[in-house]
Design a protein around this motif. Structure first.
Motif, PDB file in Angstrom:
ATOM      1  N   GLN A 197       0.832  -1.206   0.000  1.00  8.88           N
ATOM      2  CA  GLN A 197       0.000   0.000   0.000  1.00  8.88           C
ATOM      3  C   GLN A 197       0.868   1.258   0.000  1.00  8.88           C
ATOM      4  O   GLN A 197       0.555   2.231  -0.685  1.00  8.88           O
ATOM      5  N   ALA A 198       1.945   1.227   0.753  1.00  6.72           N
ATOM      6  CA  ALA A 198       2.855   2.373   0.806  1.00  6.72           C
ATOM      7  C   ALA A 198       3.470   2.629  -0.567  1.00  6.72           C
ATOM      8  O   ALA A 198       3.551   3.777  -1.020  1.00  6.72           O
ATOM      9  N   ILE A 199       3.866   1.574  -1.242  1.00  8.56           N
ATOM     10  CA  ILE A 199       4.476   1.703  -2.569  1.00  8.56           C
ATOM     11  C   ILE A 199       3.455   2.221  -3.573  1.00  8.56           C
ATOM     12  O   ILE A 199       3.770   3.062  -4.418  1.00  8.56           O
ATOM     13  N   LYS A 200       2.224   1.746  -3.481  1.00  8.06           N
ATOM     14  CA  LYS A 200       1.172   2.224  -4.368  1.00  8.06           C
ATOM     15  C   LYS A 200       0.965   3.732  -4.187  1.00  8.06           C
ATOM     16  O   LYS A 200       0.848   4.478  -5.167  1.00  8.06           O
ATOM     17  N   CYS A 201       0.945   4.179  -2.946  1.00 12.32           N
ATOM     18  CA  CYS A 201       0.803   5.614  -2.668  1.00 12.32           C
ATOM     19  C   CYS A 201       2.013   6.388  -3.185  1.00 12.32           C
ATOM     20  O   CYS A 201       1.878   7.485  -3.730  1.00 12.32           O
ATOM     21  N   TRP A 202       3.218   5.822  -3.018  1.00 13.73           N
ATOM     22  CA  TRP A 202       4.436   6.481  -3.496  1.00 13.73           C
ATOM     23  C   TRP A 202       4.392   6.658  -5.011  1.00 13.73           C
ATOM     24  O   TRP A 202       4.691   7.727  -5.534  1.00 13.73           O
ATOM     25  N   LYS A 203       4.001   5.615  -5.718  1.00 10.47           N
ATOM     26  CA  LYS A 203       3.952   5.700  -7.180  1.00 10.47           C
ATOM     27  C   LYS A 203       2.933   6.744  -7.628  1.00 10.47           C
ATOM     28  O   LYS A 203       3.161   7.482  -8.586  1.00 10.47           O
ATOM     29  N   TYR A 204       1.805   6.806  -6.926  1.00  3.32           N
ATOM     30  CA  TYR A 204       0.799   7.820  -7.222  1.00  3.32           C
ATOM     31  C   TYR A 204       1.384   9.215  -7.003  1.00  3.32           C
ATOM     32  O   TYR A 204       1.289  10.091  -7.866  1.00  3.32           O
ATOM     33  N   LYS A 205       2.012   9.416  -5.861  1.00  5.36           N
ATOM     34  CA  LYS A 205       2.571  10.717  -5.491  1.00  5.36           C
ATOM     35  C   LYS A 205       3.655  11.140  -6.464  1.00  5.36           C
ATOM     36  O   LYS A 205       3.733  12.302  -6.868  1.00  5.36           O
ATOM     37  N   LYS A 206       4.494  10.206  -6.846  1.00  8.21           N
ATOM     38  CA  LYS A 206       5.605  10.493  -7.744  1.00  8.21           C
ATOM     39  C   LYS A 206       5.099  10.950  -9.118  1.00  8.21           C
ATOM     40  O   LYS A 206       5.760  11.731  -9.794  1.00  8.21           O
ATOM     41  N   GLY A 207       3.924  10.489  -9.502  1.00  3.16           N
ATOM     42  CA  GLY A 207       3.354  10.865 -10.784  1.00  3.16           C
ATOM     43  C   GLY A 207       2.705  12.242 -10.800  1.00  3.16           C
ATOM     44  O   GLY A 207       2.339  12.744 -11.860  1.00  3.16           O
ATOM     45  N   LEU A 208       2.559  12.850  -9.645  1.00  2.00           N
ATOM     46  CA  LEU A 208       1.956  14.177  -9.548  1.00  2.00           C
ATOM     47  C   LEU A 208       3.024  15.261  -9.657  1.00  2.00           C
ATOM     48  O   LEU A 208       4.183  15.027  -9.329  1.00  2.00           O
ATOM     49  N   LYS A 209       2.618  16.434 -10.097  1.00  2.00           N
ATOM     50  CA  LYS A 209       3.544  17.571 -10.095  1.00  2.00           C
ATOM     51  C   LYS A 209       3.702  18.056  -8.662  1.00  2.00           C
ATOM     52  O   LYS A 209       2.790  17.941  -7.859  1.00  2.00           O
ATOM     53  N   GLY A 210       4.862  18.596  -8.367  1.00  2.00           N
ATOM     54  CA  GLY A 210       5.102  19.129  -7.033  1.00  2.00           C
ATOM     55  C   GLY A 210       6.038  18.241  -6.237  1.00  2.00           C
ATOM     56  O   GLY A 210       6.773  17.425  -6.778  1.00  2.00           O
ATOM     57  N   HIS A 211       5.969  18.393  -4.928  1.00  2.00           N
ATOM     58  CA  HIS A 211       6.873  17.660  -4.032  1.00  2.00           C
ATOM     59  C   HIS A 211       6.453  16.193  -3.907  1.00  2.00           C
ATOM     60  O   HIS A 211       5.339  15.824  -4.275  1.00  2.00           O
ATOM     61  N   ASN A 212       7.356  15.379  -3.405  1.00  2.00           N
ATOM     62  CA  ASN A 212       7.090  13.957  -3.215  1.00  2.00           C
ATOM     63  C   ASN A 212       7.017  13.582  -1.742  1.00  2.00           C
ATOM     64  O   ASN A 212       7.324  12.455  -1.369  1.00  2.00           O
ATOM     65  N   LYS A 213       6.593  14.506  -0.902  1.00  2.00           N
ATOM     66  CA  LYS A 213       6.479  14.231   0.527  1.00  2.00           C
ATOM     67  C   LYS A 213       5.127  13.616   0.828  1.00  2.00           C
ATOM     68  O   LYS A 213       4.120  13.964   0.219  1.00  2.00           O
ATOM     69  N   TYR A 214       5.102  12.707   1.781  1.00  2.00           N
ATOM     70  CA  TYR A 214       3.857  12.048   2.162  1.00  2.00           C
ATOM     71  C   TYR A 214       2.857  13.056   2.707  1.00  2.00           C
ATOM     72  O   TYR A 214       3.192  13.946   3.472  1.00  2.00           O
ATOM     73  N   GLU A 215       1.601  12.878   2.277  1.00  2.00           N
ATOM     74  CA  GLU A 215       0.487  13.641   2.815  1.00  2.00           C
ATOM     75  C   GLU A 215      -0.672  12.678   3.010  1.00  2.00           C
ATOM     76  O   GLU A 215      -0.832  11.714   2.255  1.00  2.00           O
ATOM     77  N   LYS A 216      -1.472  12.905   4.016  1.00  2.00           N
ATOM     78  CA  LYS A 216      -2.610  12.031   4.331  1.00  2.00           C
ATOM     79  C   LYS A 216      -3.516  11.844   3.108  1.00  2.00           C
ATOM     80  O   LYS A 216      -4.090  10.775   2.904  1.00  2.00           O
ATOM     81  N   ASP A 217      -3.628  12.869   2.284  1.00  2.00           N
ATOM     82  CA  ASP A 217      -4.470  12.834   1.082  1.00  2.00           C
ATOM     83  C   ASP A 217      -4.017  11.774   0.072  1.00  2.00           C
ATOM     84  O   ASP A 217      -4.796  11.348  -0.777  1.00  2.00           O
ATOM     85  N   ASP A 218      -2.769  11.332   0.154  1.00  2.00           N
ATOM     86  CA  ASP A 218      -2.260  10.323  -0.772  1.00  2.00           C
ATOM     87  C   ASP A 218      -2.994   8.990  -0.636  1.00  2.00           C
ATOM     88  O   ASP A 218      -2.998   8.179  -1.559  1.00  2.00           O
ATOM     89  N   LEU A 219      -3.645   8.784   0.499  1.00  2.00           N
ATOM     90  CA  LEU A 219      -4.345   7.523   0.752  1.00  2.00           C
ATOM     91  C   LEU A 219      -5.558   7.341  -0.157  1.00  2.00           C
ATOM     92  O   LEU A 219      -6.065   6.221  -0.293  1.00  2.00           O
ATOM     93  N   LYS A 220      -6.015   8.415  -0.815  1.00  2.00           N
ATOM     94  CA  LYS A 220      -7.203   8.282  -1.663  1.00  2.00           C
ATOM     95  C   LYS A 220      -6.975   7.297  -2.801  1.00  2.00           C
ATOM     96  O   LYS A 220      -7.921   6.702  -3.288  1.00  2.00           O
ATOM     97  N   ILE A 221      -5.730   7.079  -3.190  1.00  2.00           N
ATOM     98  CA  ILE A 221      -5.434   6.111  -4.250  1.00  2.00           C
ATOM     99  C   ILE A 221      -5.752   4.683  -3.813  1.00  2.00           C
ATOM    100  O   ILE A 221      -5.997   3.822  -4.637  1.00  2.00           O
ATOM    101  N   LEU A 222      -5.776   4.448  -2.502  1.00  4.12           N
ATOM    102  CA  LEU A 222      -6.074   3.110  -1.991  1.00  4.12           C
ATOM    103  C   LEU A 222      -7.569   2.801  -2.022  1.00  4.12           C
ATOM    104  O   LEU A 222      -7.962   1.647  -1.868  1.00  4.12           O
ATOM    105  N   GLY A 223      -8.374   3.831  -2.161  1.00  5.78           N
ATOM    106  CA  GLY A 223      -9.817   3.639  -2.248  1.00  5.78           C
ATOM    107  C   GLY A 223     -10.487   3.329  -0.923  1.00  5.78           C
ATOM    108  O   GLY A 223     -11.610   2.849  -0.884  1.00  5.78           O
ATOM    109  N   SER A 224      -9.801   3.545   0.170  1.00  9.48           N
ATOM    110  CA  SER A 224     -10.442   3.315   1.477  1.00  9.48           C
ATOM    111  C   SER A 224     -10.062   4.361   2.469  1.00  9.48           C
ATOM    112  O   SER A 224      -9.116   5.029   2.401  1.00  9.48           O
TER     113      SER A 224
END
Length: 81
Positions: free
Chosen positions: A54-81
């Motif tokens: 799950q962490a890797i899935k969130c990382w890959k999602y975040k890395k594909g976005l423009k901007g910084h690559n720091k973890y944010e709670k909002d990144d969890l939306k890619i997990l669908g839960s």
């Protein structure tokens, strides 16, 4: 050894175990070029019980976005839960 003249091997062993204990208590600093490691650590700090997958899935999602690559709670939306 030069800077610790007069110390014994036992002093060295004691210092080694002290370093290990200090590492357990304090987070080590991760250099900027290791964004992935920082992201994964921050992910798990905020999400106990989640998997590495799950962490890797969130990382890959975040890395594909423009901007910084720091973890944010909002990144969890890619997990669908």
């Amino acid at each position: 050894m030069k800077s610790n003249a007069g110390k014994t091997y036992q002093d060295g062993v004691n210092a080694y175990y002290q370093i290990l204990e200090d590492k357990k208590r304090n987070k080590s600093t991760i250099d900027r070029q290791f964004e992935y490691n920082t992201y994964i650590r921050d992910f798990f700090d905020d999400n106990k019980g989640k998997s590495l997958e799950q962490a890797i899935k969130c990382w890959k999602y975040k890395k594909g976005l423009k901007g910084h690559n720091k973890y944010e709670k909002d990144d969890l939306k890619i997990l669908g839960s």
